[in-house]
Write a protein that holds these residues in place. Structure first.
Motif, PDB file in Angstrom:
ATOM      1  N   ALA A   1      -6.885 -17.162  37.295  1.00  0.00           N
ATOM      2  CA  ALA A   1      -7.111 -16.551  38.649  1.00  0.00           C
ATOM      3  C   ALA A   1      -8.324 -17.130  39.348  1.00  0.00           C
ATOM      4  O   ALA A   1      -8.033 -17.232  40.463  1.00  0.00           O
ATOM      5  CB  ALA A   1      -7.155 -15.117  38.541  1.00  0.00           C
ATOM      6  N   GLU A   2      -9.401 -17.182  38.674  1.00  0.00           N
ATOM      7  CA  GLU A   2     -10.439 -17.679  39.290  1.00  0.00           C
ATOM      8  C   GLU A   2     -10.411 -19.082  39.754  1.00  0.00           C
ATOM      9  O   GLU A   2     -10.858 -19.313  40.768  1.00  0.00           O
ATOM     10  CB  GLU A   2     -11.613 -17.484  38.417  1.00  0.00           C
ATOM     11  N   ALA A   3      -9.279 -19.779  38.972  1.00  0.00           N
ATOM     12  CA  ALA A   3      -9.316 -21.250  39.495  1.00  0.00           C
ATOM     13  C   ALA A   3      -7.992 -21.307  40.550  1.00  0.00           C
ATOM     14  O   ALA A   3      -7.940 -22.595  41.082  1.00  0.00           O
ATOM     15  CB  ALA A   3      -8.751 -22.211  38.206  1.00  0.00           C
ATOM     16  N   GLY A   4      -7.749 -20.120  40.971  1.00  0.00           N
ATOM     17  CA  GLY A   4      -6.666 -20.356  42.102  1.00  0.00           C
ATOM     18  C   GLY A   4      -5.101 -20.100  41.689  1.00  0.00           C
ATOM     19  O   GLY A   4      -4.319 -20.375  42.564  1.00  0.00           O
ATOM     20  N   ALA A   5      -4.930 -19.928  40.392  1.00  0.00           N
ATOM     21  CA  ALA A   5      -3.505 -19.773  40.105  1.00  0.00           C
ATOM     22  C   ALA A   5      -3.048 -18.277  40.561  1.00  0.00           C
ATOM     23  O   ALA A   5      -3.964 -17.236  40.474  1.00  0.00           O
ATOM     24  CB  ALA A   5      -3.344 -20.034  38.530  1.00  0.00           C
ATOM     25  N   ARG A   6      -1.745 -18.243  40.716  1.00  0.00           N
ATOM     26  CA  ARG A   6      -1.154 -16.852  40.740  1.00  0.00           C
ATOM     27  C   ARG A   6      -0.859 -16.315  39.590  1.00  0.00           C
ATOM     28  O   ARG A   6      -0.608 -17.055  38.765  1.00  0.00           O
ATOM     29  CB  ARG A   6       0.149 -16.846  41.841  1.00  0.00           C
ATOM     30  N   VAL A   7      -0.946 -14.807  39.622  1.00  0.00           N
ATOM     31  CA  VAL A   7      -0.943 -14.103  38.236  1.00  0.00           C
ATOM     32  C   VAL A   7      -0.060 -13.363  38.219  1.00  0.00           C
ATOM     33  O   VAL A   7      -0.218 -12.066  39.068  1.00  0.00           O
ATOM     34  CB  VAL A   7      -2.249 -13.663  37.904  1.00  0.00           C
ATOM     35  N   LEU A   8       0.929 -13.159  37.286  1.00  0.00           N
ATOM     36  CA  LEU A   8       1.949 -11.837  37.091  1.00  0.00           C
ATOM     37  C   LEU A   8       1.345 -11.140  35.937  1.00  0.00           C
ATOM     38  O   LEU A   8       1.066 -11.665  34.745  1.00  0.00           O
ATOM     39  CB  LEU A   8       3.334 -12.298  36.950  1.00  0.00           C
ATOM     40  N   CYS A   9       0.899  -9.940  35.869  1.00  0.00           N
ATOM     41  CA  CYS A   9       0.488  -9.130  35.008  1.00  0.00           C
ATOM     42  C   CYS A   9       1.512  -7.980  34.460  1.00  0.00           C
ATOM     43  O   CYS A   9       1.901  -7.393  35.453  1.00  0.00           O
ATOM     44  CB  CYS A   9      -0.983  -8.405  35.193  1.00  0.00           C
ATOM     45  N   GLU A  10       1.480  -7.629  33.450  1.00  0.00           N
ATOM     46  CA  GLU A  10       1.963  -6.161  32.960  1.00  0.00           C
ATOM     47  C   GLU A  10       0.737  -5.362  32.821  1.00  0.00           C
ATOM     48  O   GLU A  10      -0.336  -5.711  32.767  1.00  0.00           O
ATOM     49  CB  GLU A  10       2.651  -6.134  31.649  1.00  0.00           C
ATOM     50  N   TYR A  11       1.115  -3.846  32.757  1.00  0.00           N
ATOM     51  CA  TYR A  11       0.024  -2.924  32.525  1.00  0.00           C
ATOM     52  C   TYR A  11      -0.759  -2.957  31.431  1.00  0.00           C
ATOM     53  O   TYR A  11       0.154  -3.399  30.429  1.00  0.00           O
ATOM     54  CB  TYR A  11       0.503  -1.387  33.030  1.00  0.00           C
ATOM     55  N   PRO A  12      -2.087  -3.074  31.130  1.00  0.00           N
ATOM     56  CA  PRO A  12      -2.654  -3.002  29.807  1.00  0.00           C
ATOM     57  C   PRO A  12      -2.517  -1.588  29.033  1.00  0.00           C
ATOM     58  O   PRO A  12      -2.359  -0.769  29.849  1.00  0.00           O
ATOM     59  CB  PRO A  12      -4.021  -3.227  30.124  1.00  0.00           C
ATOM     60  N   ARG A  13      -2.012  -1.929  27.876  1.00  0.00           N
ATOM     61  CA  ARG A  13      -1.668  -0.599  27.037  1.00  0.00           C
ATOM     62  C   ARG A  13      -2.941  -0.190  26.427  1.00  0.00           C
ATOM     63  O   ARG A  13      -3.133   1.005  25.908  1.00  0.00           O
ATOM     64  CB  ARG A  13      -0.804  -0.922  25.862  1.00  0.00           C
ATOM     65  N   ALA A  14      -4.014  -1.095  26.355  1.00  0.00           N
ATOM     66  CA  ALA A  14      -5.312  -0.649  25.366  1.00  0.00           C
ATOM     67  C   ALA A  14      -6.641  -1.109  26.213  1.00  0.00           C
ATOM     68  O   ALA A  14      -7.295  -1.688  25.554  1.00  0.00           O
ATOM     69  CB  ALA A  14      -5.268  -0.727  24.115  1.00  0.00           C
ATOM     70  N   ALA A  15      -6.522  -1.303  27.486  1.00  0.00           N
ATOM     71  CA  ALA A  15      -7.759  -2.052  28.105  1.00  0.00           C
ATOM     72  C   ALA A  15      -8.537  -1.183  28.498  1.00  0.00           C
ATOM     73  O   ALA A  15      -8.188   0.011  29.052  1.00  0.00           O
ATOM     74  CB  ALA A  15      -7.140  -2.913  29.106  1.00  0.00           C
ATOM     75  N   LYS A  16      -9.707  -1.501  28.963  1.00  0.00           N
ATOM     76  CA  LYS A  16     -10.732  -0.753  29.715  1.00  0.00           C
ATOM     77  C   LYS A  16     -10.677  -0.807  31.107  1.00  0.00           C
ATOM     78  O   LYS A  16     -10.429  -2.114  31.579  1.00  0.00           O
ATOM     79  CB  LYS A  16     -12.362  -0.913  28.995  1.00  0.00           C
ATOM     80  N   GLU A  17     -11.066   0.053  31.760  1.00  0.00           N
ATOM     81  CA  GLU A  17     -10.980  -0.022  33.494  1.00  0.00           C
ATOM     82  C   GLU A  17     -11.802  -1.231  33.818  1.00  0.00           C
ATOM     83  O   GLU A  17     -11.327  -1.919  34.722  1.00  0.00           O
ATOM     84  CB  GLU A  17     -11.255   1.263  34.172  1.00  0.00           C
ATOM     85  N   THR A  18     -12.991  -1.432  33.202  1.00  0.00           N
ATOM     86  CA  THR A  18     -13.902  -2.433  33.495  1.00  0.00           C
ATOM     87  C   THR A  18     -13.027  -3.833  33.331  1.00  0.00           C
ATOM     88  O   THR A  18     -13.315  -4.903  34.067  1.00  0.00           O
ATOM     89  CB  THR A  18     -15.018  -2.533  32.689  1.00  0.00           C
ATOM     90  N   ASP A  19     -12.451  -3.984  32.267  1.00  0.00           N
ATOM     91  CA  ASP A  19     -11.460  -5.255  32.042  1.00  0.00           C
ATOM     92  C   ASP A  19     -10.641  -5.496  33.140  1.00  0.00           C
ATOM     93  O   ASP A  19     -10.334  -6.683  33.724  1.00  0.00           O
ATOM     94  CB  ASP A  19     -10.742  -5.078  30.803  1.00  0.00           C
ATOM     95  N   LEU A  20      -9.985  -4.415  33.406  1.00  0.00           N
ATOM     96  CA  LEU A  20      -8.837  -4.370  34.513  1.00  0.00           C
ATOM     97  C   LEU A  20      -9.445  -4.733  36.086  1.00  0.00           C
ATOM     98  O   LEU A  20      -8.896  -5.551  36.681  1.00  0.00           O
ATOM     99  CB  LEU A  20      -7.765  -3.131  34.657  1.00  0.00           C
ATOM    100  N   LYS A  21     -10.487  -4.253  36.245  1.00  0.00           N
ATOM    101  CA  LYS A  21     -11.166  -4.318  37.487  1.00  0.00           C
ATOM    102  C   LYS A  21     -11.541  -5.883  37.749  1.00  0.00           C
ATOM    103  O   LYS A  21     -11.524  -6.327  38.727  1.00  0.00           O
ATOM    104  CB  LYS A  21     -12.430  -3.607  37.888  1.00  0.00           C
ATOM    105  N   ALA A  22     -12.047  -6.309  36.633  1.00  0.00           N
ATOM    106  CA  ALA A  22     -12.613  -7.646  36.615  1.00  0.00           C
ATOM    107  C   ALA A  22     -11.333  -8.663  36.704  1.00  0.00           C
ATOM    108  O   ALA A  22     -11.498  -9.707  37.529  1.00  0.00           O
ATOM    109  CB  ALA A  22     -13.145  -8.222  35.279  1.00  0.00           C
ATOM    110  N   MET A  23     -10.120  -8.356  36.307  1.00  0.00           N
ATOM    111  CA  MET A  23      -9.025  -9.310  36.639  1.00  0.00           C
ATOM    112  C   MET A  23      -8.573  -8.981  37.929  1.00  0.00           C
ATOM    113  O   MET A  23      -8.362 -10.092  38.648  1.00  0.00           O
ATOM    114  CB  MET A  23      -7.915  -8.686  35.553  1.00  0.00           C
TER     115      MET A  23
END
Length: 259
Positions: A41-63
């Protein structure tokens, strides 16, 4: 077009995307190894994500911060002509001012709050124009599977405007993973069924639009698609986390204003 995929089952998307012209899959990873996709994503690619099942909010926000407007979350029920018509009708005042949203979803996965609730919350978020939740209350049980992960849940969300959403999430071997939602307004109500059952021969079969195909079509098209972006995903994620806290404490959980 360069595309990165972040999913619990990335191979499902890779197979479909690699058959399309002018599409290059530059990364495909599960949520426990999301760093390569963030770099994409930082390199400019488009990103398709599913919702994380066991991630922290900080990880998701960074994404979300890295992906910006190139980030789309996979919520198939938001796509297709049926929901577009429902959403437009509500926006045009067809049911009056929305007051209540009732929905249900049956999934084959354990941990129904994480597996099912986001897809219901995305539909509410789209109709309510991204209004942040004010209070969350949830009850869960593990009776249906006897394991730690919840097999059934009831989730109620209150919004600052006074609107209320209530969702029923359950696990079943025959679960379709497609939500059914009723939007109730001051003048009327309208129901959206993302997976209507059709009679085929002597048995019921899943009908309706191919929402997964429409999700990929919208993701690859120019302009903004109807699916949740990063900020919508953060709103949904915070509600789900508050629901887990509420289910654990037995008390409603207040969310920060604008959170």
């Amino acid at each position: 077009m360069k595309v990165a995929i972040l999913s619990s089952t990335p191979e499902n998307y890779v197979k479909a995307l690699r058959g399309l012209p002018d599409v290059e899959v530059v990364a495909a990873a599960s949520w426990d190894a999301f760093e390569p996709v963030r770099r994409a994503a930082e390199a400019g690619a488009r990103v398709l994500c599913e919702y994380p099942r066991a991630a922290k909010e900080t990880d998701l926000k960074a994404m979300v911060d890295a992906g910006g407007d190139r980030l789309t979350f996979a919520s198939p029920a938001c796509h297709g002509e049926a929901f577009a018509l429902v959403r437009k009708g509500i926006a045009d005042g067809g049911i009056g001012e929305p007051t209540t949203i009732l929905g249900s979803l049956t999934t084959r996965a354990d941990g129904v709050l994480g597996a099912a609730a986001p897809h219901l919350l995305d539909l509410a978020d789209a109709v309510l124009g991204g209004e942040s939740a004010q209070q969350v209350y949830a009850q869960t049980n593990t009776v249906l599977n006897g394991r730690i992960a919840e097999s059934a849940a009831v989730l109620t969300v209150r919004y600052p405007s006074g609107k209320v959403a209530s969702f029923d999430c359950r696990r079943s071997p025959s679960g379709t993973g497609r939500p059914k939602v009723t939007f109730i307004g001051a003048k009327a109500s309208v129901q959206y069924d993302a997976g209507p059952r059709l009679l085929g021969g002597d048995r019921w079969e899943q009908g309706g639009e191919d929402l997964d195909a429409l999700l990929l079509r919208d993701f690859l098209s120019d302009g903004d698609g109807p699916g949740p972006d990063g900020q919508a995903a953060l709103r949904t994620f915070r509600i789900v986390q508050a629901a887990y806290e509420s289910a654990h404490t037995g008390q409603p959980v207040d969310l920060p204003a604008g959170g």
